[in-house]
Write an enzyme that holds these catalytic residues in place. Structure first.
Site, PDB file in Angstrom:
ATOM      1  N   LEU A 193       1.039  -1.339   0.082  1.00  0.00           N
ATOM      2  CA  LEU A 193      -0.113   0.045  -0.083  1.00  0.00           C
ATOM      3  C   LEU A 193       0.797   1.159   0.190  1.00  0.00           C
ATOM      4  O   LEU A 193       0.772   2.022   0.916  1.00  0.00           O
ATOM      5  CB  LEU A 193      -0.942   0.122   1.150  1.00  0.00           C
ATOM      6  CG  LEU A 193      -2.165   0.967   1.149  1.00  0.00           C
ATOM      7  CD1 LEU A 193      -3.118   0.247  -0.177  1.00  0.00           C
ATOM      8  CD2 LEU A 193      -2.899   0.923   2.502  1.00  0.00           C
ATOM      9  N   SER A 195       2.405   4.298  -2.770  1.00  0.00           N
ATOM     10  CA  SER A 195       1.452   5.337  -3.665  1.00  0.00           C
ATOM     11  C   SER A 195       0.619   4.944  -4.472  1.00  0.00           C
ATOM     12  O   SER A 195      -0.465   5.255  -4.755  1.00  0.00           O
ATOM     13  CB  SER A 195       2.476   6.437  -4.096  1.00  0.00           C
ATOM     14  OG  SER A 195       3.212   5.862  -5.402  1.00  0.00           O
ATOM     15  N   ARG A 216       4.867  -4.299   4.396  1.00  0.00           N
ATOM     16  CA  ARG A 216       6.322  -4.647   5.334  1.00  0.00           C
ATOM     17  C   ARG A 216       5.617  -4.504   7.075  1.00  0.00           C
ATOM     18  O   ARG A 216       5.848  -5.295   7.543  1.00  0.00           O
ATOM     19  CB  ARG A 216       7.210  -3.965   5.233  1.00  0.00           C
ATOM     20  CG  ARG A 216       8.130  -4.742   4.097  1.00  0.00           C
ATOM     21  CD  ARG A 216       9.236  -3.749   3.545  1.00  0.00           C
ATOM     22  NE  ARG A 216       8.545  -2.462   2.736  1.00  0.00           N
ATOM     23  CZ  ARG A 216       9.462  -1.594   2.259  1.00  0.00           C
ATOM     24  NH1 ARG A 216      10.690  -1.804   1.960  1.00  0.00           N
ATOM     25  NH2 ARG A 216       8.860  -0.941   1.667  1.00  0.00           N
ATOM     26  N   ARG A 273       5.756  -6.160 -10.376  1.00  0.00           N
ATOM     27  CA  ARG A 273       6.662  -6.907 -11.205  1.00  0.00           C
ATOM     28  C   ARG A 273       6.422  -8.553 -11.372  1.00  0.00           C
ATOM     29  O   ARG A 273       5.866  -9.075 -10.506  1.00  0.00           O
ATOM     30  CB  ARG A 273       8.210  -6.737 -10.540  1.00  0.00           C
ATOM     31  CG  ARG A 273       8.767  -5.459 -10.477  1.00  0.00           C
ATOM     32  CD  ARG A 273       8.897  -4.619 -11.831  1.00  0.00           C
ATOM     33  NE  ARG A 273       9.872  -3.494 -11.584  1.00  0.00           N
ATOM     34  CZ  ARG A 273      10.940  -3.357 -11.564  1.00  0.00           C
ATOM     35  NH1 ARG A 273      11.856  -4.505 -11.518  1.00  0.00           N
ATOM     36  NH2 ARG A 273      11.609  -2.167 -11.345  1.00  0.00           N
ATOM     37  N   GLU A 302       9.663 -10.978 -19.369  1.00  0.00           N
ATOM     38  CA  GLU A 302       9.113 -10.138 -20.465  1.00  0.00           C
ATOM     39  C   GLU A 302      10.309  -9.904 -21.527  1.00  0.00           C
ATOM     40  O   GLU A 302      11.591  -9.923 -21.371  1.00  0.00           O
ATOM     41  CB  GLU A 302       9.044  -8.878 -19.910  1.00  0.00           C
ATOM     42  CG  GLU A 302       7.890  -8.753 -18.823  1.00  0.00           C
ATOM     43  CD  GLU A 302       7.729  -7.474 -18.221  1.00  0.00           C
ATOM     44  OE1 GLU A 302       8.226  -6.609 -18.349  1.00  0.00           O
ATOM     45  OE2 GLU A 302       7.003  -7.696 -17.135  1.00  0.00           O
ATOM     46  N   HIS A 320       3.581  -4.638 -20.170  1.00  0.00           N
ATOM     47  CA  HIS A 320       4.203  -4.067 -19.285  1.00  0.00           C
ATOM     48  C   HIS A 320       3.790  -2.357 -19.662  1.00  0.00           C
ATOM     49  O   HIS A 320       4.772  -1.612 -20.054  1.00  0.00           O
ATOM     50  CB  HIS A 320       5.432  -4.133 -18.948  1.00  0.00           C
ATOM     51  CG  HIS A 320       6.245  -3.787 -18.080  1.00  0.00           C
ATOM     52  ND1 HIS A 320       7.297  -4.225 -17.546  1.00  0.00           N
ATOM     53  CD2 HIS A 320       6.034  -2.772 -17.289  1.00  0.00           C
ATOM     54  CE1 HIS A 320       7.651  -3.548 -16.445  1.00  0.00           C
ATOM     55  NE2 HIS A 320       6.896  -2.626 -16.187  1.00  0.00           N
TER      56      HIS A 320
END
Lengths: 356, 356
Positions: A193, A195, A216, A273, A302, A320
C-alpha cells in the site's frame, strides 16, 4: 519498469563510452551567447518527449543542456571536455549514472532521473560525493493504478473476452455472452500500500469494493484492515492486487499456497513486477481452475508470456504498459526540469531521494 | 435492455397462452398444507436465478408462488383456475403482463418486474385497475456504470488492443505497444445524469476526471457544470459518456455535428441505447479519424455490429452486457421478493413505479 524506460526512450547511445550517429558538435551550443552564463546540465540520452512534444516545453532560463547524444566525441571525452561546466546530470532514457561518470564530472551536485526506480544510478556514490538525487516521485502512480483498476474491471466483466467474441462475429450466432461479476462488494486485498496501492484503493472505494492490505508493516494512518501475512490476506479476499516492488522478500511471494488461499473464485491482478508471482504455479492454477482469473501487466521473462495463457478467456494480458501514458511522460520531464530549476534557484528539490 | 432480459432468463413458455413442457401440476403446491393460507403470487416464467442459486433464496413466509411454467394447462386456463387466489404477479424473464392477463386475474393488486424498463407491462391498464407496479429500481445502475468506466479505461489505455497484441505473440517481435492516454484531468461529459450517470461520475471523480453533464434540465443539487446543449458539452469534453434513455428526443442525438464538436481527440462511450448515436455517422468518424475512439456496449441493430468497427484497434465492442452480472440478477430478484413481502405486510413498496 526500468527495462520499459530504457526501451521506450529513443537513444543514440546505448552504453558508455562510445557515441555513434553524430548530429551537432557539442561546442555549437557553448558558443551561443544567450546560454553562455547559464549552468550546464548534462543530458546523456535524448528524451522521447523531445520527439513527442518538441524540446521547447523542457527548456529553462535557469540552465542550459549539454547534449552528449549530439556530440561526435566518445562519452568520456565529452565529459572531460565539460568537467568544469557540468553542474547537474539529467538521466533520461534510463541512462546509467555510474561512479565512473561522476568521477569525470567533479562539479556535478545533482542527478535528476525520470523514473521512480534508481537501479541505473549509483546512489551510494552520489551521496558519498555530496550529489543530491531527485526522481519521478509519484508521477506514474496514477497511471499504474488506473491500469490496475482497468484490468480488474476487464477480468470481472469480461470486457476483452466479450470484445473478441463480438469481433469474431459470434454475437448473432451464439447469442448472449456469459455474465460477468459485479465489482461492488468485492473484497480487494492490496499487496503493497505505497503510492500506487493507495491510488488503487481510492479508486476501488468508489466502486463499493472493500479494501484490505498487506505490507511490510501496518500503516498507522490507514484504517483499512491490515494482514501481516499475505496468505491470510488472500484467504480473506476475492481479488489480490499486486502493487509492491520487487525485492528479495517479495520474489515469488505469491506462490501456490497464497493462490490456493485466494481460491477458485479469486482473481489476481499484477501491476508490480512479474517475479513477485511464481508464474509457473499461477499458470497451473489458471489452467486447473484453482483461481478464477488474472489481469497481468508484468511477467517473469518479459517480453515472453507463457503461451498457455493465450487460450484463456479469463485472463487479460498487458505488455508492461501500466506505468506509461503520453501525459505522464511529459509530466515526469516537466518535474525533472522543475527539480533542476529549484536546484539552481537554491530552493528545495521537489522529489528528492533520501539517503537511507 | 428489455431484449436482453427477455433472452437471458430461461423460459418454458414463450408467449401467451400455450405452455409446453409440463413438469409438475399446478395443484401440487396448493395441496401442501404449509402454503395453503399464504397469498398467491403468479410466476409466469421461471427466473434464471432459480437455476443459478436455487429457489430457496427467493422463497418467503409471506406468500406462495403459483408457477404457471410448471403447469400442463394453457396459460389462460391456468389463470382462470387461480383467478380468485392470485393476489400479485411476479413478472420475471420479461414475461408480458397484458390487459388480457389482468382481466383474468381480478384479485391481483401488484405487479413486480425484474427490469428497470416497463415496455412489457401494460402500466396504464395496471393503474386503471388499481394495480400497483414495482420495478428493479436502480439495482442495475452500478453494473452499468462499472462497465462504462471499464470501457473508458480500456479505450484510453488500449487494454483490449494490447491484450490482442500480446496474444498474437507480437510483443517479442514488435517491441513496445503504443502509449495510451491518462484518465486524470480528462474532461468527461456525461449525457444523462440519472442514477447510472451519477454512478459513473462518482467513479470517475476518483480518477481525477473533470465531470460536466447534459440532461433535460439542470439538476439543482448537482455542482458539476451543466450544458443545456449536448453539442456544447461535446465541444468542452475529451470524452462523452452516453447514459440516458432512448426517447424521441434522444434518438440520433449524438449526430455528426456533436461528434465533430467532440473532435479528433474525443472518445465516445455508449452504455445507453444504440440508436441514441447515429451509428453510420459514428462509424464514418471513426474510420476517418474525426474522433479518436469508442467504447460501445449498445448498437443500433443488435446483435449486428457494423463490420467496419472490427478492424479498428481504438474501439472496444461489448455485446450489450453492461447491465448484467450474476450478483445483480440475484439482487433484483431479492428486491422483487422484498417488494412482495412489503405489499403483503401492508408496508410501502421499496421501488414503486409512479403513475405519471
Amino acid at each position: 519498469m526500468l527495462a520499459k524506460i530504457l526501451s521506450l526512450w529513443s537513444s543514440s547511445t546505448a552504453s558508455f563510452p562510445k557515441i555513434p550517429k553524430p548530429v551537432i558538435m557539442a561546442t555549437h551550443q557553448e558558443n551561443q551567447s544567450q546560454t553562455r552564463n547559464l549552468p550546464h546540465v548534462l543530458l546523456i540520452r535524448k528524451p522521447a518527449v523531445f520527439d513527442m512534444f518538441g524540446e521547447q516545453p523542457f527548456t529553462s532560463n535557469k540552465f542550459h543542456y549539454l547534449k552528449a547524444y549530439e556530440s561526435t566525441l566518445p562519452l568520456d571525452q565529452f565529459l572531460t571536455t565539460h568537467a568544469e561546466s557540468a553542474k547537474a546530470i539529467f538521466s533520461s532514457a534510463g541512462a546509467p549514472v555510474t561512479a565512473e561518470i561522476l568521477q569525470l564530472l567533479p562539479k556535478v551536485r545533482l542527478v535528476v532521473v525520470t523514473s521512480a526506480g534508481l537501479n541505473h544510478i549509483d546512489v551510494g556514490e552520489c551521496h558519498r560525493r555530496g550529489v543530491a538525487v531527485a526522481n519521478a516521485g509519484n508521477v506514474f502512480s496514477e497511471d499504474v493504478a488506473d491500469c490496475a483498476v482497468g484490468l480488474l474491471i476487464d477480468v470481472l466483466r469480461k470486457i476483452s473476452a466479450a470484445n473478441r467474441f463480438v469481433r469474431q462475429g459470434l454475437w448473432p450466432v451464439n447469442g448472449e455472452y456469459p455474465l460477468g461479476s459485479k465489482l461492488g462488494g468485492k473484497r480487494v486485498g492490496i499487496v503493497g500500500l505505497g503510492s500506487i496501492g493507495s491510488e488503487v484503493a481510492k479508486r476501488l472505494e468508489s466502486f463499493g469494493c472493500c479494501i484490505s492490505y498487506n505490507s511490510r508493516k501496518k500503516k498507522p494512518s490507514i484504517t483499512y484492515p491490515f494482514y501481516p501475512d499475505v496468505c491470510e490476506l488472500a484467504a480473506n479476499s476475492d481479488v489480490l492486487i499486486i502493487c509492491c516492488g520487487l525485492t528479495h522478500e517479495t520474489h515469488h511471494m505469491i506462490n501456490k499456497q497464497v493462490l490456493s488461499a485466494l481460491g477458485k473464485k479469486g482473481i489476481v491482478i499484477n501491476v508490480g513486477r512479474g517475479p513477485i508471482i511464481d508464474e509457473k504455479e499461477m499458470v497451473k492454477c489458471l489452467l486447473q481452475g484453482e483461481i478464477a482469473g488474472a489481469g497481468l501487466d508484468v511477467f517473469e521473462n518479459e517480453p515472453d508470456v507463457p503461451k498457455d495463457l493465450f487460450a484463456l478467456d479469463n485472463v487479460v494480458l498487458s505488455p508492461h504498459s501500466a506505468v506509461f501514458t503520453a501525459e505522464s511522460l511529459k509530466e515526469v520531464c516537466e518535474l525533472a526540469v522543475a527539480n533542476l530549476e529549484a536546484f539552481f534557484s537554491n530552493l528545495p528539490l521537489l522529489t528528492p531521494v533520501r539517503d537511507d
